[in-house]
Design a protein around this motif. Sequence first.
Motif, PDB file in Angstrom:
ATOM      1  N   TYR A  67      13.778  31.455   4.882  1.00  0.00           N
ATOM      2  CA  TYR A  67      15.004  31.178   5.647  1.00  0.00           C
ATOM      3  C   TYR A  67      15.713  32.479   5.996  1.00  0.00           C
ATOM      4  O   TYR A  67      15.779  33.398   5.174  1.00  0.00           O
ATOM      5  N   SER A  68      16.235  32.524   7.210  1.00  0.00           N
ATOM      6  CA  SER A  68      17.015  33.703   7.586  1.00  0.00           C
ATOM      7  C   SER A  68      18.195  33.263   8.444  1.00  0.00           C
ATOM      8  O   SER A  68      18.216  32.150   8.970  1.00  0.00           O
ATOM      9  N   LEU A  69      19.157  34.130   8.550  1.00  0.00           N
ATOM     10  CA  LEU A  69      20.349  33.837   9.343  1.00  0.00           C
ATOM     11  C   LEU A  69      20.371  34.792  10.527  1.00  0.00           C
ATOM     12  O   LEU A  69      20.260  36.001  10.363  1.00  0.00           O
ATOM     13  N   VAL A  70      20.503  34.223  11.727  1.00  0.00           N
ATOM     14  CA  VAL A  70      20.409  35.035  12.940  1.00  0.00           C
ATOM     15  C   VAL A  70      21.665  34.800  13.775  1.00  0.00           C
ATOM     16  O   VAL A  70      22.101  33.652  13.944  1.00  0.00           O
ATOM     17  N   ASP A  71      22.215  35.867  14.277  1.00  0.00           N
ATOM     18  CA  ASP A  71      23.423  35.780  15.092  1.00  0.00           C
ATOM     19  C   ASP A  71      23.094  35.101  16.426  1.00  0.00           C
ATOM     20  O   ASP A  71      22.173  35.511  17.119  1.00  0.00           O
ATOM     21  N   GLY A  72      23.805  34.034  16.782  1.00  0.00           N
ATOM     22  CA  GLY A  72      23.566  33.348  18.051  1.00  0.00           C
ATOM     23  C   GLY A  72      24.851  33.270  18.860  1.00  0.00           C
ATOM     24  O   GLY A  72      25.915  33.658  18.380  1.00  0.00           O
ATOM     25  N   VAL A  73      24.774  32.755  20.070  1.00  0.00           N
ATOM     26  CA  VAL A  73      25.953  32.706  20.950  1.00  0.00           C
ATOM     27  C   VAL A  73      27.053  31.825  20.345  1.00  0.00           C
ATOM     28  O   VAL A  73      28.227  32.151  20.359  1.00  0.00           O
ATOM     29  N   ASP A  74      26.655  30.678  19.749  1.00  0.00           N
ATOM     30  CA  ASP A  74      27.644  29.733  19.211  1.00  0.00           C
ATOM     31  C   ASP A  74      27.848  29.858  17.708  1.00  0.00           C
ATOM     32  O   ASP A  74      28.402  28.958  17.090  1.00  0.00           O
ATOM     33  N   GLY A  75      27.360  30.897  17.103  1.00  0.00           N
ATOM     34  CA  GLY A  75      27.505  31.059  15.657  1.00  0.00           C
ATOM     35  C   GLY A  75      26.190  31.541  15.061  1.00  0.00           C
ATOM     36  O   GLY A  75      25.277  31.939  15.791  1.00  0.00           O
TER      37      GLY A  75
END
Length: 375
Positions: A67-75
Amino acid sequence: MKERDIGPSSDESLILVDIQNRGIRIGQGIASGRRGGAGPTDDAAFRLGDQTMMLPVFNGPAESSPYSLVDGVDGYKLQYEGKTLMYLNPVDRPQFYDLYTADGIPYNKIAVLHSSDVLASTVIQSCIRWGPEDRCKFCAIGHSLAAGATLAKKLPEQLAEVVMAAERLDGIRQITLTTGTPNETDRGAHHLAECVRAIRKVSSLPIQVQCEPPEDDSWYDILKEAGANTIGLHVESFDEQVRRRMMPSKSRISLDTYFEAFGKAVAVFGRNQVTTYVILGMGEDEEVTIAGCARAVSLGVYPFVVPLRPLRGTLLEHSQPPSSDYMEKAYRKVAEMLSDTGLSSADSMAGCAKCGACSALASFERRKAPGVATR
Ligand code: SF4
């Protein structure tokens, strides 16, 4: 035990179980978390819909998590091996972290934010069991003190000051006070009671105190009269062999003593207002563990079941968390016994059972039957 591949198509609760075990890889500066200290740490708080979870981000398993966390347009997007599952947003750094006492102590050395609305403090940061041979193998209480991230002993008036600021600036809704064990008699209850009394002068927020079972039963009344709403007596494991192996010193407090303490604490604080931490994944016997939870529940105690979090600097640093299958099974069984006896996270007034951010147990409680969400 083989780890089942949860994958992107599984429902939210199962993903929650899996990420609490395996953690998430996050980029630098995405979330301010906590390292070291008592209890589960090396983590950060994230919002998933209307719930907040503390997820491992700084320990070994998190480093190699799928699992990873990726910066996106909506969060921020939670991804599983590169495929987006859902949005998962870090909880903002609380404003009270920027404040200092008159004598220059940063407020976040006195108490910290857990989840999104819990103010937590380890009121005595040292422990008589923190020796090379004696210490509990999963605990990191000495590390944050050594790193200068906290104070050895928090003064009652310091805590009251931080509570006022955290309530005003960050809308905290409950307070959890834990302690290392300073002696074999009151086991920290005396200082906890003083801290609760000071907080009660400035706040009516619900408070949980957590300590080993004090030798003298009158401490339960003293803590309650001071203003504590709930108490946590953390057994950590119901398997005697695991207790001896993982807690060489603390396991000298017998399981019988814990069960007696549960009964006495429930008599003072009430059903559903006494909790015990149960860490799974330390090699415990499954049946013995579930039977221990059932016995606690029958006494009115909420067993807060959590997966082992292999923390940096602990003797279990290189261990693996339990499999998600194993945790899911345990959560279902414990949730069922809670529901059968009318205990619930929702009815707990304060503390870990109420907060629930370190466990997926509450999300299983909310189901009437496997796979059927009731809210
Ligand atoms: S469950 Fe307990 S240890 Fe975990 S974040 Fe909540 S209060 Fe803190």
